[in-house]
Every structure is written in C-alpha cells, then in structure tokens.
Design an enzyme around this catalytic site. Sequence first.
Site, PDB file in Angstrom:
ATOM      1  N   GLU A  50     111.271 117.911  23.387  1.00  0.00           N
ATOM      2  CA  GLU A  50     110.950 118.510  22.096  1.00  0.00           C
ATOM      3  C   GLU A  50     110.265 119.846  22.377  1.00  0.00           C
ATOM      4  O   GLU A  50     109.186 119.877  22.972  1.00  0.00           O
ATOM      5  CB  GLU A  50     110.025 117.615  21.284  1.00  0.00           C
ATOM      6  CG  GLU A  50     110.672 116.322  20.812  1.00  0.00           C
ATOM      7  CD  GLU A  50     109.710 115.452  20.026  1.00  0.00           C
ATOM      8  OE1 GLU A  50     110.176 114.449  19.445  1.00  0.00           O
ATOM      9  OE2 GLU A  50     108.502 115.768  19.989  1.00  0.00           O
ATOM     10  N   ASP A  61      99.079 118.481  13.462  1.00  0.00           N
ATOM     11  CA  ASP A  61      98.666 118.386  14.860  1.00  0.00           C
ATOM     12  C   ASP A  61      97.153 118.390  15.003  1.00  0.00           C
ATOM     13  O   ASP A  61      96.422 119.035  14.245  1.00  0.00           O
ATOM     14  CB  ASP A  61      99.256 119.554  15.655  1.00  0.00           C
ATOM     15  CG  ASP A  61     100.754 119.407  15.831  1.00  0.00           C
ATOM     16  OD1 ASP A  61     101.167 118.358  16.339  1.00  0.00           O
ATOM     17  OD2 ASP A  61     101.490 120.332  15.445  1.00  0.00           O
ATOM     18  N   TYR A 175     112.023 109.402  14.254  1.00  0.00           N
ATOM     19  CA  TYR A 175     110.697 109.556  14.858  1.00  0.00           C
ATOM     20  C   TYR A 175     109.728 108.670  14.094  1.00  0.00           C
ATOM     21  O   TYR A 175     109.456 108.902  12.926  1.00  0.00           O
ATOM     22  CB  TYR A 175     110.262 111.019  14.785  1.00  0.00           C
ATOM     23  CG  TYR A 175     109.055 111.369  15.632  1.00  0.00           C
ATOM     24  CD1 TYR A 175     107.844 110.693  15.505  1.00  0.00           C
ATOM     25  CD2 TYR A 175     109.114 112.410  16.560  1.00  0.00           C
ATOM     26  CE1 TYR A 175     106.747 111.014  16.278  1.00  0.00           C
ATOM     27  CE2 TYR A 175     108.020 112.749  17.339  1.00  0.00           C
ATOM     28  CZ  TYR A 175     106.839 112.055  17.177  1.00  0.00           C
ATOM     29  OH  TYR A 175     105.730 112.385  17.944  1.00  0.00           O
TER      30      TYR A 175
END
Length: 269
Positions: A50, A61, A175
């Site tokens: 990725e 994040d 995911y």
Amino acid sequence: MPTRIAACFDRLKANNEPALIAYVTAGDPTPEATIEIVAALERGGTDIIELGVPFSDPVADGPVIMRASERALAAGTTLEKVLHIAAEIRKVSEIPIVLFSYLNPVIRYGFERLAKRAVECGVDGFLLTDLSVEEAAGFVDEAKAAGLDTIFLVAPTSTDRRLDLVAKYCSGFVYVVSRTGVTGEQSQVSAAVKPLVERLRQFTDLPLGVGFGISTAAQAGEVGAVADGVVVGSVLVRAIEATPVAALSDTMERMARELKEGAKTGRLS
C-alpha cells in the site's frame, strides 16, 4: 484476466498462506528511499504494497503516520510523484500496488485522469479512506473501466447495510479495520476482529485483509489464523522514522520476514 491483487490472493490461498500487506507513506523520508524500502519489504516476504499518498490532514491516521506525511510533503512528494514511485517499482517488480489516499488529492487530480495514469504506472488498485461507499459509484465505475481494483474499509461499527454495499463495490480485497479509532500500534489484537470477519463472510467471498493496530509477529499470527491478509503500517513507518537511511533496507527486510513468518504460523496452529 485476474488483477495482480486477485492473482496474488489466489496463489496464497492455494498454499494456505495469508498475505502480508505492508503500508508505507510514499516519499518518506524521500521518494527515492521509498523505492528501496518497497524492494526490501518484498525481499522479506511482503505480498502486497500500500503506497500512502501524503496528505496534510490525514484524519484516519495516528501520530506516527501523520509525521510520515509531514516528512514526505516536506520532501516534495505529490500525487504525481507517488505515481512516478509506483512506475519505478514496476520496472523491477510485479508486486501488487494499492494507492492509499484521502479523497482531496484525488479530486484535485481528477478521477478519470488518475485512473489512466495509475494504469500507465503499474498501480493495481485504489483505497480512498474517506470516500463513503454510498457515494462511490462514479469513482468505482472509472476505476473498474480502467481495470483497477477498488478497496473499501469496514469497521466493527459497520451496519449490515454498509457491509452489503462494501461487498458490492469492493474488488481485490476488503480492508477490515480491527477496531474503532485511528491507525497505530496496539498491545493486543482487538476482540472485535473475529466476529467482524465472520459477519462479513456472509456478504462476500472476496479476500479479507485486517489492519489497524497489527505490529508484532504474534499479532500477525492471530490475524492470519482468521483472515486472508494481515495489514501492517504504523510499526513499519515508525521504524522508517527511527532508522538511518543507510540501514533502512536491512531493517525493512528483517521486519517483513518476521511479520510474514508470524502470519504463516497462525495458519499452522
């Protein structure tokens, strides 16, 4: 013809082996270093890469990847440069490459233009963290027309309706976010992983890759026992931050080898 991502999962399934999916922020610490880092991760056993597009407001994040984005942006990394990095990787490797980005840089670049350039540069799929699957039809159509996979996130809080939509629009793999919150290393694998994987299996036969918080070989083994792929990001990015450039290749290769062996051990226990 299957995409590189699908072919990779097919090969691993035949060997009863989970995929190691490694995230790195492209351009951290420099665009040139990313090419070497990816090569080292592949030598260590990484199956899918990725490539994170650095963004100034990476809300999904934690601090480790936020700092990586800051370093990459300071090094002059743009979306176009990330595509160039992918093209350089593709000259020497067939490893599947997923472009991992927030939506803003993609909108600015243009969906249609990005899909065309991504194919030219050897990218195999997109994961846009903040693209709502309810609004993804146009993007998915552009990507699929170009032969690119589209990967979406599901979380423990996802409703059955959302799981159904993700199954409809995903290709390559799904995911699976192991827990609520932002990216970052955790002391143990969330208890939410197995129930979420089992629930998602009712909606799709696609491979399931679990990420967010996976950082040790033992944790990779726990995830590899129940999922098709183990996604590791923050622990690698933190090592990139802490390691001199001259030692990055050896460090990345060693860490990938340990994580991959851990993931495989989970299948054997």
